[in-house]
Scaffold this motif. Structure first.
Motif, PDB file in Angstrom:
ATOM      1  N   ASP A 122     -20.375  19.968  -7.205  1.00 24.89           N
ATOM      2  CA  ASP A 122     -20.289  19.035  -6.284  1.00 24.89           C
ATOM      3  C   ASP A 122     -21.577  19.300  -5.244  1.00 24.89           C
ATOM      4  O   ASP A 122     -21.558  18.840  -4.392  1.00 24.89           O
ATOM      5  CB  ASP A 122     -19.053  18.860  -5.445  1.00 24.89           C
ATOM      6  CG  ASP A 122     -18.544  20.410  -4.884  1.00 24.89           C
ATOM      7  OD1 ASP A 122     -19.423  21.103  -5.097  1.00 24.89           O
ATOM      8  OD2 ASP A 122     -17.381  20.147  -4.470  1.00 24.89           O
ATOM      9  N   TYR A 123     -22.467  20.237  -5.811  1.00 23.56           N
ATOM     10  CA  TYR A 123     -23.407  20.758  -4.909  1.00 23.56           C
ATOM     11  C   TYR A 123     -23.143  21.562  -3.770  1.00 23.56           C
ATOM     12  O   TYR A 123     -23.834  21.794  -2.815  1.00 23.56           O
ATOM     13  CB  TYR A 123     -24.353  19.744  -4.492  1.00 23.56           C
ATOM     14  CG  TYR A 123     -24.858  19.059  -5.828  1.00 23.56           C
ATOM     15  CD1 TYR A 123     -25.835  19.745  -6.652  1.00 23.56           C
ATOM     16  CD2 TYR A 123     -24.662  17.827  -6.345  1.00 23.56           C
ATOM     17  CE1 TYR A 123     -26.272  19.356  -7.949  1.00 23.56           C
ATOM     18  CE2 TYR A 123     -25.302  17.414  -7.345  1.00 23.56           C
ATOM     19  CZ  TYR A 123     -25.834  18.000  -8.207  1.00 23.56           C
ATOM     20  OH  TYR A 123     -26.326  17.421  -9.461  1.00 23.56           O
ATOM     21  N   LYS A 124     -21.623  21.729  -3.372  1.00 26.53           N
ATOM     22  CA  LYS A 124     -21.324  22.582  -2.196  1.00 26.53           C
ATOM     23  C   LYS A 124     -21.560  23.972  -2.554  1.00 26.53           C
ATOM     24  O   LYS A 124     -21.128  24.769  -3.387  1.00 26.53           O
ATOM     25  CB  LYS A 124     -19.836  22.479  -1.858  1.00 26.53           C
ATOM     26  CG  LYS A 124     -19.570  21.025  -1.452  1.00 26.53           C
ATOM     27  CD  LYS A 124     -18.085  20.499  -1.125  1.00 26.53           C
ATOM     28  CE  LYS A 124     -17.885  19.359  -0.581  1.00 26.53           C
ATOM     29  NZ  LYS A 124     -16.317  19.013  -0.184  1.00 26.53           N
ATOM     30  N   GLN A 125     -22.012  24.641  -1.407  1.00 27.36           N
ATOM     31  CA  GLN A 125     -22.352  26.164  -1.547  1.00 27.36           C
ATOM     32  C   GLN A 125     -21.293  26.868  -1.460  1.00 27.36           C
ATOM     33  O   GLN A 125     -20.261  26.808  -0.615  1.00 27.36           O
ATOM     34  CB  GLN A 125     -23.349  26.380  -0.453  1.00 27.36           C
ATOM     35  CG  GLN A 125     -24.062  28.058  -0.374  1.00 27.36           C
ATOM     36  CD  GLN A 125     -24.839  28.283   0.818  1.00 27.36           C
ATOM     37  OE1 GLN A 125     -25.916  27.245   0.917  1.00 27.36           O
ATOM     38  NE2 GLN A 125     -24.719  29.573   1.209  1.00 27.36           N
ATOM     39  N   PHE A 164     -18.014  36.328  -8.225  1.00 30.98           N
ATOM     40  CA  PHE A 164     -17.918  35.275  -8.272  1.00 30.98           C
ATOM     41  C   PHE A 164     -17.926  34.610  -9.698  1.00 30.98           C
ATOM     42  O   PHE A 164     -18.413  33.416  -9.940  1.00 30.98           O
ATOM     43  CB  PHE A 164     -18.998  34.362  -7.370  1.00 30.98           C
ATOM     44  CG  PHE A 164     -18.926  34.856  -6.070  1.00 30.98           C
ATOM     45  CD1 PHE A 164     -18.283  34.328  -5.171  1.00 30.98           C
ATOM     46  CD2 PHE A 164     -19.816  35.947  -5.465  1.00 30.98           C
ATOM     47  CE1 PHE A 164     -18.089  34.635  -3.984  1.00 30.98           C
ATOM     48  CE2 PHE A 164     -19.742  36.496  -4.487  1.00 30.98           C
ATOM     49  CZ  PHE A 164     -18.910  35.539  -3.422  1.00 30.98           C
ATOM     50  N   ALA A 165     -17.531  35.412 -10.853  1.00 29.26           N
ATOM     51  CA  ALA A 165     -17.357  35.173 -12.005  1.00 29.26           C
ATOM     52  C   ALA A 165     -16.921  33.806 -12.335  1.00 29.26           C
ATOM     53  O   ALA A 165     -17.476  33.043 -13.042  1.00 29.26           O
ATOM     54  CB  ALA A 165     -16.962  36.241 -13.006  1.00 29.26           C
ATOM     55  N   ASP A 166     -15.791  33.507 -11.927  1.00 29.61           N
ATOM     56  CA  ASP A 166     -15.166  32.081 -12.134  1.00 29.61           C
ATOM     57  C   ASP A 166     -15.863  31.064 -11.718  1.00 29.61           C
ATOM     58  O   ASP A 166     -15.449  30.108 -12.456  1.00 29.61           O
ATOM     59  CB  ASP A 166     -13.710  32.344 -11.551  1.00 29.61           C
ATOM     60  CG  ASP A 166     -12.645  33.264 -12.077  1.00 29.61           C
ATOM     61  OD1 ASP A 166     -12.994  33.920 -13.137  1.00 29.61           O
ATOM     62  OD2 ASP A 166     -11.649  33.489 -11.316  1.00 29.61           O
ATOM     63  N   GLN A 167     -16.684  31.115 -10.710  1.00 26.94           N
ATOM     64  CA  GLN A 167     -17.537  29.912 -10.363  1.00 26.94           C
ATOM     65  C   GLN A 167     -18.710  29.679 -10.935  1.00 26.94           C
ATOM     66  O   GLN A 167     -19.459  28.657 -10.689  1.00 26.94           O
ATOM     67  CB  GLN A 167     -17.564  30.036  -8.832  1.00 26.94           C
ATOM     68  CG  GLN A 167     -16.283  30.136  -7.879  1.00 26.94           C
ATOM     69  CD  GLN A 167     -16.397  29.980  -6.511  1.00 26.94           C
ATOM     70  OE1 GLN A 167     -16.929  28.971  -5.951  1.00 26.94           O
ATOM     71  NE2 GLN A 167     -16.013  31.030  -5.756  1.00 26.94           N
ATOM     72  N   LEU A 168     -19.203  30.695 -11.782  1.00 24.51           N
ATOM     73  CA  LEU A 168     -20.153  30.662 -12.447  1.00 24.51           C
ATOM     74  C   LEU A 168     -20.247  30.325 -14.057  1.00 24.51           C
ATOM     75  O   LEU A 168     -21.082  30.064 -14.680  1.00 24.51           O
ATOM     76  CB  LEU A 168     -20.933  32.195 -12.512  1.00 24.51           C
ATOM     77  CG  LEU A 168     -21.455  32.560 -10.909  1.00 24.51           C
ATOM     78  CD1 LEU A 168     -21.972  33.890 -11.160  1.00 24.51           C
ATOM     79  CD2 LEU A 168     -22.543  31.620 -10.400  1.00 24.51           C
ATOM     80  N   ILE A 169     -19.090  29.927 -14.438  1.00 27.47           N
ATOM     81  CA  ILE A 169     -18.904  29.695 -15.944  1.00 27.47           C
ATOM     82  C   ILE A 169     -19.413  28.596 -16.049  1.00 27.47           C
ATOM     83  O   ILE A 169     -20.093  28.209 -17.146  1.00 27.47           O
ATOM     84  CB  ILE A 169     -17.313  29.852 -16.247  1.00 27.47           C
ATOM     85  CG1 ILE A 169     -16.910  31.458 -16.087  1.00 27.47           C
ATOM     86  CG2 ILE A 169     -17.111  29.242 -17.656  1.00 27.47           C
ATOM     87  CD1 ILE A 169     -15.332  31.367 -16.375  1.00 27.47           C
ATOM     88  N   ALA A 170     -19.011  27.151 -15.407  1.00 32.08           N
ATOM     89  CA  ALA A 170     -19.351  26.025 -15.832  1.00 32.08           C
ATOM     90  C   ALA A 170     -20.052  25.362 -14.689  1.00 32.08           C
ATOM     91  O   ALA A 170     -19.237  25.585 -13.447  1.00 32.08           O
ATOM     92  CB  ALA A 170     -18.022  25.237 -16.300  1.00 32.08           C
ATOM     93  N   ASP A 171     -20.963  24.390 -14.679  1.00 32.40           N
ATOM     94  CA  ASP A 171     -21.563  23.522 -13.748  1.00 32.40           C
ATOM     95  C   ASP A 171     -22.017  24.462 -12.511  1.00 32.40           C
ATOM     96  O   ASP A 171     -21.630  23.880 -11.422  1.00 32.40           O
ATOM     97  CB  ASP A 171     -20.501  22.333 -13.470  1.00 32.40           C
ATOM     98  CG  ASP A 171     -20.530  21.587 -14.631  1.00 32.40           C
ATOM     99  OD1 ASP A 171     -21.354  21.246 -15.506  1.00 32.40           O
ATOM    100  OD2 ASP A 171     -19.295  20.922 -14.559  1.00 32.40           O
ATOM    101  N   ALA A 172     -22.509  25.456 -12.476  1.00 31.58           N
ATOM    102  CA  ALA A 172     -22.881  26.361 -11.481  1.00 31.58           C
ATOM    103  C   ALA A 172     -24.365  26.166 -11.147  1.00 31.58           C
ATOM    104  O   ALA A 172     -25.205  26.209 -12.178  1.00 31.58           O
ATOM    105  CB  ALA A 172     -22.536  27.704 -11.720  1.00 31.58           C
ATOM    106  N   TYR A 173     -24.801  26.213 -10.104  1.00 33.58           N
ATOM    107  CA  TYR A 173     -26.468  26.157  -9.636  1.00 33.58           C
ATOM    108  C   TYR A 173     -26.775  27.397  -8.538  1.00 33.58           C
ATOM    109  O   TYR A 173     -25.832  27.735  -7.926  1.00 33.58           O
ATOM    110  CB  TYR A 173     -26.566  24.637  -8.990  1.00 33.58           C
ATOM    111  CG  TYR A 173     -26.272  23.488  -9.817  1.00 33.58           C
ATOM    112  CD1 TYR A 173     -27.060  22.754 -10.430  1.00 33.58           C
ATOM    113  CD2 TYR A 173     -24.750  23.124 -10.000  1.00 33.58           C
ATOM    114  CE1 TYR A 173     -26.597  21.652 -11.193  1.00 33.58           C
ATOM    115  CE2 TYR A 173     -24.590  21.923 -10.753  1.00 33.58           C
ATOM    116  CZ  TYR A 173     -25.216  21.357 -11.158  1.00 33.58           C
ATOM    117  OH  TYR A 173     -24.861  20.274 -12.203  1.00 33.58           O
ATOM    118  N   TYR A 174     -28.069  27.470  -8.533  1.00 31.11           N
ATOM    119  CA  TYR A 174     -28.655  28.266  -7.504  1.00 31.11           C
ATOM    120  C   TYR A 174     -30.156  27.593  -7.094  1.00 31.11           C
ATOM    121  O   TYR A 174     -30.632  26.883  -7.765  1.00 31.11           O
ATOM    122  CB  TYR A 174     -28.838  29.648  -8.128  1.00 31.11           C
ATOM    123  CG  TYR A 174     -29.985  29.852  -9.038  1.00 31.11           C
ATOM    124  CD1 TYR A 174     -31.313  30.194  -8.710  1.00 31.11           C
ATOM    125  CD2 TYR A 174     -29.674  29.482 -10.554  1.00 31.11           C
ATOM    126  CE1 TYR A 174     -32.173  30.146  -9.787  1.00 31.11           C
ATOM    127  CE2 TYR A 174     -30.659  29.798 -11.371  1.00 31.11           C
ATOM    128  CZ  TYR A 174     -31.699  30.003 -11.300  1.00 31.11           C
ATOM    129  OH  TYR A 174     -33.022  30.150 -12.022  1.00 31.11           O
TER     130      TYR A 174
END
Length: 281
Positions: A42-45, A61-71
């Motif tokens: 959702d583009y929330k940081q 933060f592995a769980d939040q980087l598995i899918a639909d993750a951005y930097y």
């Protein structure tokens, strides 16, 4: 070309080892000492960190980087992401988004993407555009990245100043127009410096595909890095490239009226002590 291998398997060396290749890729892009933001679908940081903190912090933060993750593509002066906070231009980029193609997720779609990538490589061979440093297959299209460096310091991203911001913006628009003219239509709404890109090896859930990064090596077997004046010369932007060469050294010696920080010097020292990850991948 050298393709970065996937890193999804568990490692006996611990959680940080699982992200070795992702860390190397992001550090290849982020050659500075300021902040990278990481965002959800959702583009929330959800976090910001310095490049030097990636190895220790990313596994948290592995769980939040598995899918639909951005930097964030650009470096930021603070721990959040806006155009006004950009500290470093890490690259020029183009986002070729084919999400409206009804064949997304099929073999026919993959073939279409590969044909467009091949066309971009041909354009580079014909000196219509610079050779991309990194190609990212994002699931519903692809990105082209041209990694940027300071003149005389090949491992420091371009420092943001009013001058370099103006030149970088012109480069972005020129690259997009050149690609579109040749049948590769980038997203014209995705040219600003605060843009996000997908995290390496994560899943694009809309396409059901893993995000794949490919490092494009030059004839010497090295990753291509460019100064702004070098890209201007390849693109044959109006005006003599020497104008960019005269402009850049003065503007890159300061940011916001200050000299190069001790932290920037520390980044260079740390860089000199570490192996160049992108050369050994």
């Amino acid at each position: 070309m050298s393709s970065i291998p996937a890193c999804s398997q568990k490692s006996k060396d611990g959680p940080a080892a699982e992200y070795l290749n992702e860390v190397s890729l992001i550090r290849m892009v982020h050659r500075h000492d300021n902040f990278i933001t990481f965002n959800r679908s959702d583009y929330k940081q959800f976090v910001a960190m310095r490049p030097s903190e990636l190895e220790s912090m990313l596994p948290t933060f592995a769980d939040q980087l598995i899918a639909d993750a951005y930097y964030s593509i650009s470096g930021m002066r603070r721990k959040w992401r806006t155009a006004s906070l950009v500290s470093h231009f890490t690259s020029c980029f183009a986002d070729i988004d084919l999400h409206d193609d009804p064949s997304v997720g099929t073999r026919a779609f993959d073939v279409s993407v590969e044909k467009l990538i091949a066309r971009a490589i041909t354009l580079a061979a014909e000196s219509e555009i610079p050779a991309p440093s990194i190609i990212v297959r994002s699931g519903r299209g692809f990105w082209l990245f041209w990694l940027l460096t300071e003149p005389g310091d090949s491992e420091l991203a371009v420092i943001c100043s009013p001058d370099t911001r103006a030149i970088w913006t012109r480069m972005q628009r020129t690259l997009a127009a050149r690609l579109a003219k040749c049948g590769i239509d980038p997203d014209r709404a995705a040219l600003s410096p605060e843009r996000l890109t997908r995290f390496p090896n994560s899943i694009n859930t809309r396409a059901g595909r893993r995000v794949a990064y490919t490092v494009n090596l030059n004839a010497d077997g090295k990753v291509s890095f460019y100064t702004l004046s070098e890209i201007a010369s390849i693109l044959r932007i109006d005006g003599h490239p020497a104008a960019f060469i005269r402009l850049l050294p003065q503007s890159t010696q300061r940011f916001g009226g200050r000299g190069v920080s001790r932290r920037a010097n520390g980044w260079r020292a740390l860089r000199d002590r570490r192996p160049r990850d992108y050369e050994i991948l």
